[in-house]
Design an enzyme around this catalytic site. Sequence first.
Site, PDB file in Angstrom:
ATOM      1  N   THR A 117     -23.956   2.819  35.372  1.00  0.00           N
ATOM      2  CA  THR A 117     -24.640   1.532  35.467  1.00  0.00           C
ATOM      3  C   THR A 117     -23.749   0.415  34.941  1.00  0.00           C
ATOM      4  O   THR A 117     -22.888   0.636  34.095  1.00  0.00           O
ATOM      5  CB  THR A 117     -25.993   1.553  34.716  1.00  0.00           C
ATOM      6  OG1 THR A 117     -26.776   0.441  35.165  1.00  0.00           O
ATOM      7  CG2 THR A 117     -25.834   1.484  33.205  1.00  0.00           C
ATOM      8  N   THR A 118     -23.973  -0.784  35.474  1.00  0.00           N
ATOM      9  CA  THR A 118     -23.240  -1.972  35.034  1.00  0.00           C
ATOM     10  C   THR A 118     -24.025  -2.614  33.892  1.00  0.00           C
ATOM     11  O   THR A 118     -25.180  -3.004  34.094  1.00  0.00           O
ATOM     12  CB  THR A 118     -23.154  -2.989  36.205  1.00  0.00           C
ATOM     13  OG1 THR A 118     -22.964  -2.284  37.426  1.00  0.00           O
ATOM     14  CG2 THR A 118     -22.055  -3.985  35.990  1.00  0.00           C
ATOM     15  N   GLY A 135     -18.851  -2.396  42.909  1.00  0.00           N
ATOM     16  CA  GLY A 135     -19.167  -3.736  43.396  1.00  0.00           C
ATOM     17  C   GLY A 135     -18.651  -3.981  44.803  1.00  0.00           C
ATOM     18  O   GLY A 135     -17.997  -3.127  45.409  1.00  0.00           O
ATOM     19  N   HIS A 181     -14.284   3.238  42.673  1.00  0.00           N
ATOM     20  CA  HIS A 181     -14.617   3.126  44.096  1.00  0.00           C
ATOM     21  C   HIS A 181     -13.320   2.825  44.839  1.00  0.00           C
ATOM     22  O   HIS A 181     -12.672   1.812  44.559  1.00  0.00           O
ATOM     23  CB  HIS A 181     -15.632   2.010  44.327  1.00  0.00           C
ATOM     24  CG  HIS A 181     -17.024   2.393  43.935  1.00  0.00           C
ATOM     25  ND1 HIS A 181     -17.389   2.620  42.635  1.00  0.00           N
ATOM     26  CD2 HIS A 181     -18.134   2.610  44.690  1.00  0.00           C
ATOM     27  CE1 HIS A 181     -18.674   2.955  42.599  1.00  0.00           C
ATOM     28  NE2 HIS A 181     -19.151   2.954  43.832  1.00  0.00           N
ATOM     29  N   GLU A 197     -13.054   1.881  50.094  1.00  0.00           N
ATOM     30  CA  GLU A 197     -14.432   1.915  50.581  1.00  0.00           C
ATOM     31  C   GLU A 197     -14.583   1.129  51.882  1.00  0.00           C
ATOM     32  O   GLU A 197     -15.404   1.458  52.726  1.00  0.00           O
ATOM     33  CB  GLU A 197     -15.274   1.273  49.473  1.00  0.00           C
ATOM     34  CG  GLU A 197     -16.682   1.719  49.388  1.00  0.00           C
ATOM     35  CD  GLU A 197     -17.425   1.006  48.267  1.00  0.00           C
ATOM     36  OE1 GLU A 197     -16.788   0.364  47.389  1.00  0.00           O
ATOM     37  OE2 GLU A 197     -18.646   1.095  48.271  1.00  0.00           O
TER      38      GLU A 197
HETATM   39  P1  IMP Z   1     -26.380  -0.760  38.483  1.00  0.00           P
HETATM   40  O1  IMP Z   1     -24.931  -0.789  38.137  1.00  0.00           O
HETATM   41  O2  IMP Z   1     -27.145   0.322  37.754  1.00  0.00           O
HETATM   42  O3  IMP Z   1     -27.033  -2.094  38.354  1.00  0.00           O
HETATM   43  O4  IMP Z   1     -26.475  -0.296  40.029  1.00  0.00           O
HETATM   44  C1  IMP Z   1     -26.368  -1.172  41.118  1.00  0.00           C
HETATM   45  C2  IMP Z   1     -24.973  -1.739  41.284  1.00  0.00           C
HETATM   46  O5  IMP Z   1     -24.061  -0.682  41.613  1.00  0.00           O
HETATM   47  C3  IMP Z   1     -24.837  -2.713  42.453  1.00  0.00           C
HETATM   48  O6  IMP Z   1     -25.125  -4.025  42.074  1.00  0.00           O
HETATM   49  C4  IMP Z   1     -23.371  -2.575  42.858  1.00  0.00           C
HETATM   50  O7  IMP Z   1     -22.554  -3.418  42.095  1.00  0.00           O
HETATM   51  C5  IMP Z   1     -23.045  -1.162  42.476  1.00  0.00           C
HETATM   52  N1  IMP Z   1     -22.995  -0.277  43.663  1.00  0.00           N
HETATM   53  C6  IMP Z   1     -23.958   0.524  44.137  1.00  0.00           C
HETATM   54  N2  IMP Z   1     -23.534   1.182  45.239  1.00  0.00           N
HETATM   55  C7  IMP Z   1     -22.267   0.799  45.442  1.00  0.00           C
HETATM   56  C8  IMP Z   1     -21.284   1.135  46.425  1.00  0.00           C
HETATM   57  O8  IMP Z   1     -21.472   1.954  47.338  1.00  0.00           O
HETATM   58  N3  IMP Z   1     -20.105   0.493  46.320  1.00  0.00           N
HETATM   59  C9  IMP Z   1     -19.817  -0.390  45.327  1.00  0.00           C
HETATM   60  N4  IMP Z   1     -20.702  -0.710  44.395  1.00  0.00           N
HETATM   61  C10 IMP Z   1     -21.920  -0.130  44.445  1.00  0.00           C
HETATM   62 ZN    ZN Z   2     -20.984   3.833  44.486  1.00  0.00          ZN
END
Ligand code: IMP
Ligand code: ZN
Length: 333
Positions: free
Chosen positions: A99-100, A170, A197, A200
């Site tokens: 998670t971010t 991202g 990543h 992609e």
């Molecule tokens: P979080 O980091 O838990 O908020 O999960 C959602 C975030 O993961 C999104 O805002 C994206 O920045 C990132 N994310 C999710 N899937 C992908 C992907 O396939 N490629 C790049 N970033 C991703």
């Molecule tokens: Zn991903």
Amino acid sequence: MDFRALPKIELHAHLSGSISRECLHEIWLQKKERGETSLEDPLVEMPAGKFDYDLDTFFPLFSRYIYALCNDLTSLIYTTNSVLEDFQADGVVYLELRTTPRAIPSANITKDDYVQTVLDCISNFNASSSMKTNLILSIDRRNDVPTALQVVDLAIKFRDHGVVGVDLCGDPAVGDVSIFQPAFAKAKQKNLKITIHFAEAPQSSTAKELWTLLSYNPGRIGHVIHVPDDVKEEIIRRKLGLELCLSCNVHAKMITGTYSDHHFGWWRETGCPIALSTDDVGVFGSTLSNEYALIAEHFNLDRKEICDLARGAIDTIFESEDEKQRLREIVWK
Ligand code: IMP
Ligand code: ZN
């Protein structure tokens, strides 16, 4: 074939992208009752059966909608627990969730609070279930250098509480990845694991970008789609772990063709450990057991080959030899 009973390893799952639509709907109903939201119902915003999010519509779904809905401590705890329950119910025995770190000023939540809260949910879940979960903190390609360093500092701070590594994620159309060198150097120096990543989208697959990313010494790379031959050779030479996400790549049209055209078919011959992964099961709707079923169907893998594939992911987890041994005893031969 149904692979829910097969003990599985999930290594590429974004927390906010893994929240089911039903769970988002429950959050929305609670907020609606309290008069706390004017957002559209998640079941209208993300109708059942809609999985065709592409790179243009996918990222705004988070910034415009999911983050606006999950914007307080109650929803963070509720959604995190729900995601953990969903992975366990699908037969996942080891999970690396990522998670971010996200500050939510309107609810007085700092990035530190955010990470602490997710880790508390994970440690409670670990204590009461047979699935083991670790956390990876993501740097977003949109971040500036201080923000990326802050992610690494949080990973260092919480490394004894379940954080095992750092990710780069991202929108692949955004950012210059070379600015993150100090952040990944610091992560490496502190013995954190790195996953990235990688290749992609065509825009994020120039030779310059890919060699820069490899210079950060990742232990694993995700997606690995648009890779030139010399970079492929280097990935094979290093035996990097590959996080491959079938349904996400097909639904988001990141590959040409369909399941049977997926680059899993190419990489499986190379000896690199492969971890089939869901990426964002809440958005793309395919559980990890379904990803195994799709692989079995489209690449004609028999039961033994599927078990070998599931076991192969153990080699590339960001965990101790003891945990790998525990998993080797659980995942079917
Ligand atoms: P979080 O980091 O838990 O908020 O999960 C959602 C975030 O993961 C999104 O805002 C994206 O920045 C990132 N994310 C999710 N899937 C992908 C992907 O396939 N490629 C790049 N970033 C991703
Ligand atoms: Zn991903």
